[in-house]
Design an enzyme around this catalytic site. Structure first.
Site, PDB file in Angstrom:
ATOM      1  N   PHE A   1      -1.708  -1.142  -4.084  1.00  0.00           N
ATOM      2  CA  PHE A   1      -2.788  -0.277  -3.623  1.00  0.00           C
ATOM      3  C   PHE A   1      -2.257   1.154  -3.475  1.00  0.00           C
ATOM      4  O   PHE A   1      -1.340   1.408  -2.696  1.00  0.00           O
ATOM      5  CB  PHE A   1      -3.317  -0.741  -2.264  1.00  0.00           C
ATOM      6  CG  PHE A   1      -3.954  -2.100  -2.257  1.00  0.00           C
ATOM      7  CD1 PHE A   1      -5.258  -2.276  -2.683  1.00  0.00           C
ATOM      8  CD2 PHE A   1      -3.244  -3.210  -1.821  1.00  0.00           C
ATOM      9  CE1 PHE A   1      -5.849  -3.534  -2.676  1.00  0.00           C
ATOM     10  CE2 PHE A   1      -3.824  -4.470  -1.800  1.00  0.00           C
ATOM     11  CZ  PHE A   1      -5.133  -4.636  -2.230  1.00  0.00           C
TER      12      PHE A   1
ATOM     13  N   PHE B   1       0.834  -1.202   0.000  1.00  0.00           N
ATOM     14  CA  PHE B   1       0.000   0.000   0.000  1.00  0.00           C
ATOM     15  C   PHE B   1       0.865   1.246   0.000  1.00  0.00           C
ATOM     16  O   PHE B   1       1.850   1.328   0.740  1.00  0.00           O
ATOM     17  CB  PHE B   1      -0.900   0.002   1.243  1.00  0.00           C
ATOM     18  CG  PHE B   1      -1.556   1.323   1.509  1.00  0.00           C
ATOM     19  CD1 PHE B   1      -2.565   1.792   0.683  1.00  0.00           C
ATOM     20  CD2 PHE B   1      -1.163   2.107   2.589  1.00  0.00           C
ATOM     21  CE1 PHE B   1      -3.169   3.018   0.934  1.00  0.00           C
ATOM     22  CE2 PHE B   1      -1.758   3.335   2.844  1.00  0.00           C
ATOM     23  CZ  PHE B   1      -2.764   3.789   2.009  1.00  0.00           C
ATOM     24  N   SER B   2       0.519   2.220  -0.857  1.00  0.00           N
ATOM     25  CA  SER B   2       1.219   3.504  -0.929  1.00  0.00           C
ATOM     26  C   SER B   2       2.700   3.264  -1.271  1.00  0.00           C
ATOM     27  O   SER B   2       2.997   2.732  -2.330  1.00  0.00           O
ATOM     28  CB  SER B   2       1.023   4.285   0.373  1.00  0.00           C
ATOM     29  OG  SER B   2       1.334   5.641   0.203  1.00  0.00           O
ATOM     30  N   ALA B   3       3.632   3.605  -0.382  1.00  0.00           N
ATOM     31  CA  ALA B   3       5.034   3.288  -0.671  1.00  0.00           C
ATOM     32  C   ALA B   3       5.228   1.792  -0.822  1.00  0.00           C
ATOM     33  O   ALA B   3       6.086   1.328  -1.587  1.00  0.00           O
ATOM     34  CB  ALA B   3       5.928   3.825   0.445  1.00  0.00           C
TER      35      ALA B   3
END
Length: 559
Positions: free
Chosen positions: A251, A225-227
């Site tokens: 994500f 997720f994200s990074a």
């Protein structure tokens, strides 16, 4: 006669009592055997043996957990700013895997107070969560947490929803962050990408050991997720990942998001060395030795000197294109060039974003500037051309970041001022520039080169309380469907409101979607089947997921 009857009655009672005792003894013996078998199974389930020795996990009701298992040697001393070394320790006694993992040392945006230093340097662990549904083999979901490559803690992502499904093992990876994980002099001295190399070593550990926990190493889905989503994408751009993963999901984060690649790595490394009073800034090997000798807390605390307000720019140390001669390089070419070459791991891949993903980090603009007593968003009116290039990472988008910032202001704001009333226009800009555009560009470029399908979805169903509120503490503004609003229906996450009935149903569909994706490589959300995008596709399509249902759409992008 009466006496004879009484004697016979006594004998009958004795026989009855004897029979009852015997029956109770037999029943007790059976129950004891069953209890012993159950205890043995339960005890065996908590004990796993790997090459390093025996470890004991914890029974969490729905699932077993095996946490804080080291996969690499401590990245300290001479191993700081080096690729991780596989953990070689041998345990003479049982390793206690019931203890929650410590996060890697970080300057944490969400830590209260001015001192945001938390975590430890010796932090490289994997954490395994197994359902108690009794299957011989489970597919495996590897999860890489988010936090801008700067901060984050796997403990925030609780696996209850996935464990309730009972059909998948989850492995969460702890990796180096901030300057300890991503400092780079862009040469052969401090090569960079240590956090990505940590993740890769963890993937190797999983291939070697997950069968001992009941996992199927042939069915591994890499997610983040994200990074962590950008990290997942970077792993796909590394051909070695074909040995570690069957499917992948990013994500709200891909390698082509502007914050996911550092354009100022060398100058940031030398600035840090100067802050920490390293004497010889001309010699990067000397800089490395100097920084290896400094307390890790001093290195990480220096992050505060790279921020202009709040936690902006939010990713000051991140992935880099390594020098061609870098030792154990993870990536030596630009991500776009790798995708365009087609030389990447081609497996089914899902990328996602939320309709207002830019609520991170746009919501910070609604915090009060103590110098002016007004929200930071008003500072953009006077300082837009100074703040936009670093805070929106425009140097990754354009060779003329100030000119690009001017164009962005005109496109999204027109003649309007930056103000609280116009916050949604700013949030839309942050969503497009920091998340959406990179996701759609990734889909397009992959689809032009990949035989394997690339899928996408946009999630539009706001949580009652999530990231925007957490960053501002304000409830007078609607933030829309923010960063985390979908992921927090897959992992239980503390910074969000309890799921509503509609979100509970969506949560179940998300979890089923992921389990089926790694099992079958097919992707569907409930009754909605995702459109496959690859070299045979004529038009790019992604899935729109809302409270009312789902449907394929043709995305629009500004890039």
């Amino acid at each position: 006669m009466i006496r004879h009857f009484a004697i016979n009655n006594q004998l009958a009672n004795k026989r009855h009592r004897h029979n009852m005792k015997f029956k109770l003894f037999v029943l007790g013996s059976i129950l004891f055997v069953l209890y012993s078998i159950w205890c043995g199974k339960n005890r065996d389930a908590l004990i796993v043996e790997i090459e390093n020795g025996r470890l004991r996990g914890k029974d969490n009701g729905l699932y077993y957990s095996y946490e804080s298992i080291p996969y690499a040697e401590a990245p300290t001393g001479s191993l700081r700013f080096e690729a991780p070394q596989p953990y070689a320790g041998k345990w003479e006694e049982e390793f206690d895997a019931s203890i929650k993992p410590k996060p890697c040392m970080q300057w944490d945006q969400f830590q209260e107070g001015e001192d945001k230093l938390t975590g430890i340097e010796d932090c490289l662990t994997v954490n395994v969560y197994k359902p108690k549904t009794g299957k011989d083999q489970y597919p495996v979901m590897v999860y890489i947490h988010g936090g801008c490559f700067m901060f984050g803690d796997v403990n925030f992502y609780e696996p209850d929803y996935l464990m309730r499904n009972g059909n998948i093992i989850v492995v969460k990876v702890v990796y180096r962050l901030g300057p300890l994980g991503f400092l780079s002099t862009e040469d052969e001295a401090i090569t960079g990408n240590f956090g990505l190399k940590d993740q890769q070593l963890a993937l190797k550990w999983i291939q070697k050991n997950i069968a001992q926990f009941g996992g199927d190493p042939r069915k591994v889905m890499l997610t983040g997720f994200s990074a962590g989503g950008a990290s997942t994408h970077y792993h796909l751009l590394n051909p070695e990942t074909k040995n570690f993963a069957k499917t992948a999901v990013s994500f709200s984060g891909v390698a082509l998001n502007p914050w996911a690649i550092s354009t100022t790595a060398r100058q940031n490394a030398l600035k840090m060395a100067k802050i920490l009073k390293c004497p010889n800034l001309e010699n990067t090997q000397a800089v490395k030795k100097c920084l290896q000798s400094k307390p890790s807390g001093d290195i990480v605390s220096s992050v505060k000197y790279f921020l202009n307000f709040g936690y902006n720019p939010f990713s000051t140390f991140g992935p880099v294109v390594e020098h061609p001669n870098a030792h154990q390089a993870f990536m030596t070419k630009q991500p776009r060039d790798i995708i365009k070459s087609g030389q990447f791991t081609q497996i089914p891949y899902l990328v996602t974003y939320t309709s207002e993903d830019g609520g991170y980090n746009a919501a910070e603009l609604l915090q009060i500037n103590p110098k002016t007593g007004k929200e930071y968003i008003y500072d953009l009116n006077e300082h837009w051309l100074n703040l936009a290039p670093p805070n929106l990472f425009l140097r990754s988008v354009s060779e003329q970041p100030e000119e690009y910032a001017k164009a962005l202001g005109k496109r999204y704001m027109g003649d309007l001022n930056f103000s609280v009333e116009n916050y949604w226009k700013v949030q839309e800009m942050y969503t497009d520039i920091l998340f959406k555009d990179g996701v759609l560009e990734s889909m397009k470029l992959h689809s032009e080169k990949s035989q394997s399908p690339i899928y996408g979805y946009v999630y539009d169903n706001p949580a009652d309380y999530s990231a925007g509120y957490a960053l501002t503490g304000r409830k007078d503004i609607k933030f829309g469907t923010n960063h985390l609003d979908d992921l927090s229906l897959i992992f239980h996450y503390p910074v969000r409101s309890p799921p509503r009935p509609d979100e509970v149903e969506i949560s179940k569909k998300f979890v089923e979607m992921l389990v089926n994706f790694v099992e079958t490589e097919q992707l569907s959300f409930g009754d909605c089947h995702f459109v496959k995008n690859n070299v045979e596709s004529k038009q790019l399509k992604l899935m729109s997921i809302t409270k009312d249902g789902c449907k394929p759409i043709v995305p629009q992008t500004h890039r």
